[in-house]
Design an enzyme around this catalytic site. Structure first.
Site, PDB file in Angstrom:
ATOM      1  N   CYS A   2       0.819  -1.193   0.000  1.00 39.22           N
ATOM      2  CA  CYS A   2       0.000   0.000   0.000  1.00 39.22           C
ATOM      3  C   CYS A   2       0.857   1.249   0.000  1.00 39.22           C
ATOM      4  CB  CYS A   2      -0.894   0.012   1.249  1.00 39.22           C
ATOM      5  SG  CYS A   2      -1.867  -1.508   1.450  1.00 39.22           S
ATOM      6  N   GLY A  76       2.654  -3.231   3.904  1.00 42.09           N
ATOM      7  CA  GLY A  76       3.477  -4.430   4.025  1.00 42.09           C
ATOM      8  C   GLY A  76       2.653  -5.661   4.298  1.00 42.09           C
ATOM      9  N   SER A 363      10.735 -12.840  -4.813  1.00 43.77           N
ATOM     10  CA  SER A 363      11.988 -12.565  -5.512  1.00 43.77           C
ATOM     11  C   SER A 363      13.145 -13.248  -4.798  1.00 43.77           C
ATOM     12  CB  SER A 363      12.246 -11.054  -5.593  1.00 43.77           C
ATOM     13  OG  SER A 363      12.854 -10.589  -4.405  1.00 43.77           O
ATOM     14  N   GLY A 364      14.303 -13.243  -5.439  1.00 44.50           N
ATOM     15  CA  GLY A 364      15.508 -13.809  -4.837  1.00 44.50           C
ATOM     16  C   GLY A 364      16.420 -12.765  -4.243  1.00 44.50           C
TER      17      GLY A 364
END
Length: 630
Positions: A2, A76, A363-364
């Site tokens: 957000c 978050g 993601s990495g």
């Protein structure tokens, strides 16, 4: 994921205009296309734009407790929210929603600032307690989610997820900070302890700010840090199994979502490991996406396809042009501050591809920082061994003289490019590493800055923050100190800012399981030889993943998102590089010697020198300044 923004008056509870709050959140509409909310009370105003991920139909924000005394804005995800809900419910909190936002209200009521230690997640949130007349702002441990704030002329403390939210307020003075320009020219991004707009601060990672009405606004307080000072004991086999357990926990915790979820897949070790563990944790095919390039040397699609086939993922790929510099203005708009990590172009494209199928993507990011995956760690360790043997004065005199005389040889094979190493050996470890992570070195910056700019800097030097961080690091050796400094400076300032801004620009939530705080602490406790062994970074992680991934994925040379900016400035962008010296925007700052900049562009275009990354910095700086200051 957000966007939040608001105002708080620490001295006098002045009225807050709801329209002003709405203007601030509307500036970040892409962060929250699914809903919005504004709430005001004497001395405080909260605004929120929502991207619905958990409890999609419920959990509107700003959110209030049943008494109306507590209000919260949240950006978050709290991954352990179900466990916290159960614990807080047992304490008597009657939950009204099914999501994670309300957990913050209950946790504050039960534990106050100590609540942060119990949160497993990525977050930036602001909580107002009308009973105690306090405002509480907090940011997650590693700095995955951003939070900016500034004092305004009318006494308000303004705050926002992104700088553009603050810029929407008419009382924010738009004055550039030349120290942030020095930082940007050194590193290619503006670190979290600086801002291009003077007077604006970023809440540091792992910190909170507690403001009480009637008292001065204090400095942020650190509530979490990573330590490299202790060493984990155990056999390689036992530590390998412990690592796999941490990786599994980190990935599985980030699968909580009420919307479609997938993963970025580059075909490298990090993203492949995440996909492997996602496939293990879910019965459905994992949705994966890959960006390929039209240059074979930069195209990783073959490796990504190998992993996708191995785990039968629902795979999407797209080939993009290596000369796709048409996204520059979109990147400038997403970041607000100048940002010259050219891989942001590719990151934006893979986020846009992912958003076509999912709302959340894993993601990495983070493995290179916590497991010593960058080549520069290997060089730093080797250089520190030399520094330990030779007297400092001898190194400064001999290596300094030889390094100064040695040709730069940008055109030569890598083993012959010794100038940087020789000059680094003449310095202390912190100074040498600060130069290694930089883009434009101090000597070139001095040449490009005007006398007026150098006076305005007042002795400020970008590299000093790295020197200080490494000197104060809770660490045992050179690799520890370098990793610690990168986790504190490079990770939030470049890597996580890049992922947040590019993903949010397309309304995608990105999650980083390899930055789970327990995994980070475990990695920091490993003997350095298990992070970097015989020149192989991420050694224990690669060994642990051999049960999941083929060796041609695990042990191939690192590629990453490579954007050929040097070639651009000798080809299609050569004219743009030359035009920098005629830029009215740059001229009006009074900071730069434009004749020196013209020489720089011509030396690069002709092939006499390599200045592609510095020219890219000037392009991004010029466009950012134009956007910020007109």
């Amino acid at each position: 994921m957000c966007g939040l923004a608001g105002l708080y008056y620490p001295e006098t509870p002045k009225p807050v205009d709801p329209a002003r709050i709405r203007t601030m959140i509307d500036a970040m509409a892409a962060r929250g296309p699914d809903g919005e909310g504004v709430w005001t009370a004497p001395g405080v105003g909260f605004g929120h734009r929502r991207l619905s991920i958990i409890d999609v139909e419920g959990s509107p924000q700003p959110m209030h407790d049943p008494s109306g005394a507590l209000s919260v804005l949240f950006n978050g995800c709290i991954y352990n929210y179900r466990e916290l809900r159960a614990e807080l419910g047992a304490k008597g909190w009657a939950f009204q929603t099914a999501g994670d936002t309300e957990v913050l209200l209950a946790a504050w009521s039960a534990w106050g600032p100590a609540m942060l230690d119990r949160l497993d997640g990525m977050f930036a949130f602001v909580l107002h307690d009308s009973r105690s007349q306090r405002l509480f702002m907090a940011r997650d441990r590693l700095g995955v989610k951003p939070l900016h704030y500034a004092r305004l002329a009318d006494g308000a403390l303004a705050f926002s997820s992104e700088l553009k939210g603050l810029l929407a307020h008419p009382l924010l003075r738009r004055v550039a900070d030349v120290r942030a320009v020095e930082d940007f020219m050194a590193f290619g991004y503006v670190p979290d302890d600086a801002c291009i707009i003077a007077g604006v601060s970023k809440l540091p990672a792992g910190h909170y700010l507690l403001v009480e009405r009637g008292k001065p606004v204090p400095a942020p307080i650190q509530w979490w840090d990573v330590s490299f000072a202790d060493r984990r004991r155990g056999s390689v086999r036992a530590l390998e199994e412990e690592l796999v357990d941490h990786l599994r926990t980190a990935v599985r915790s980030r699968l909580v979502a009420d919307v479609p979820l997938g993963a970025f897949l580059s075909g490298g070790v990090d993203s492949s490991a995440v996909v492997a563990l996602m496939a293990e944790a879910t019965p459905q095919a994992v949705r994966t996406c890959t960006i390929g390039f039209d240059e074979a040397g930069h195209d990783e699609r073959g490796y990504a396809a190998l992993v996708a086939d191995r785990f039968r993922t629902d795979h999407s790929e797209r080939v993009v042009r290596s000369d796709d510099f048409g996204l520059i203005d979109r990147i400038v708009a997403a970041f607000d501050e100048p940002f010259a990590d050219a891989s942001a172009l590719a990151t934006y494209q893979v986020c846009a591809l992912a958003r076509e199928k999912v709302t959340v993507a894993l993601s990495g990011d983070g493995a290179d920082e916590i497991f010593a995956g960058y080549r520069r760690y290997r060089f730093q360790a080797a250089e520190e061994r030399v520094r330990a043997i030779l007297p400092a004065e001898w190194r400064r005199r001999v290596f300094g003289a030889v390094g100064a005389a040695y040709p730069k040889a940008d055109w030569a094979p890598r083993p012959l490019r010794a100038k940087t190493t020789l000059l680094s050996l003449a310095m202390d470890g912190g100074e040498g590493y600060a130069r290694a992570v930089g883009v434009t070195d101090p000597a070139l910056r001095r040449r490009l800055f005007t006398d007026a700019a150098r006076r305005a800097l007042g002795g400020h030097r970008a590299e000093d923050r790295y020197v200080a961080a490494m000197a104060a690091a809770p660490a045992r050796d050179a690799i520890d100190r370098a990793q610690y400094a990168d986790i504190k400076i490079w990770l939030p300032g470049d890597i996580l800012a890049k992922t947040d801004r590019t993903s949010m620009a397309v309304s995608l939530e990105a999650r980083e399981p390899l930055l789970d705080h327990r995994l980070v602490s475990f990695a920091a406790s490993l003997p350095a030889s298990l992070r970097l062994r015989r020149g192989e970074g991420k050694w224990l992680m690669k060994k642990a993943m051999e049960r999941y991934l083929p060796k041609q994925v695990l042990y191939r040379p690192k590629m990453g998102f490579v954007t050929p900016v040097s070639a651009w400035f000798r080809g299609p962008l050569a004219g743009e590089a030359a035009a920098l010296a005629r830029s009215r925007t740059l001229a009006d700052t009074g900071w730069f010697d434009l004749a020196a900049l013209a020489d720089l562009a011509e030396a690069h275009r002709s092939g006499r020198a390599e200045h592609g990354r510095t020219l890219w910095q000037f392009v991004m700086l010029e466009r950012s300044l134009r956007r910020l200051f007109g």
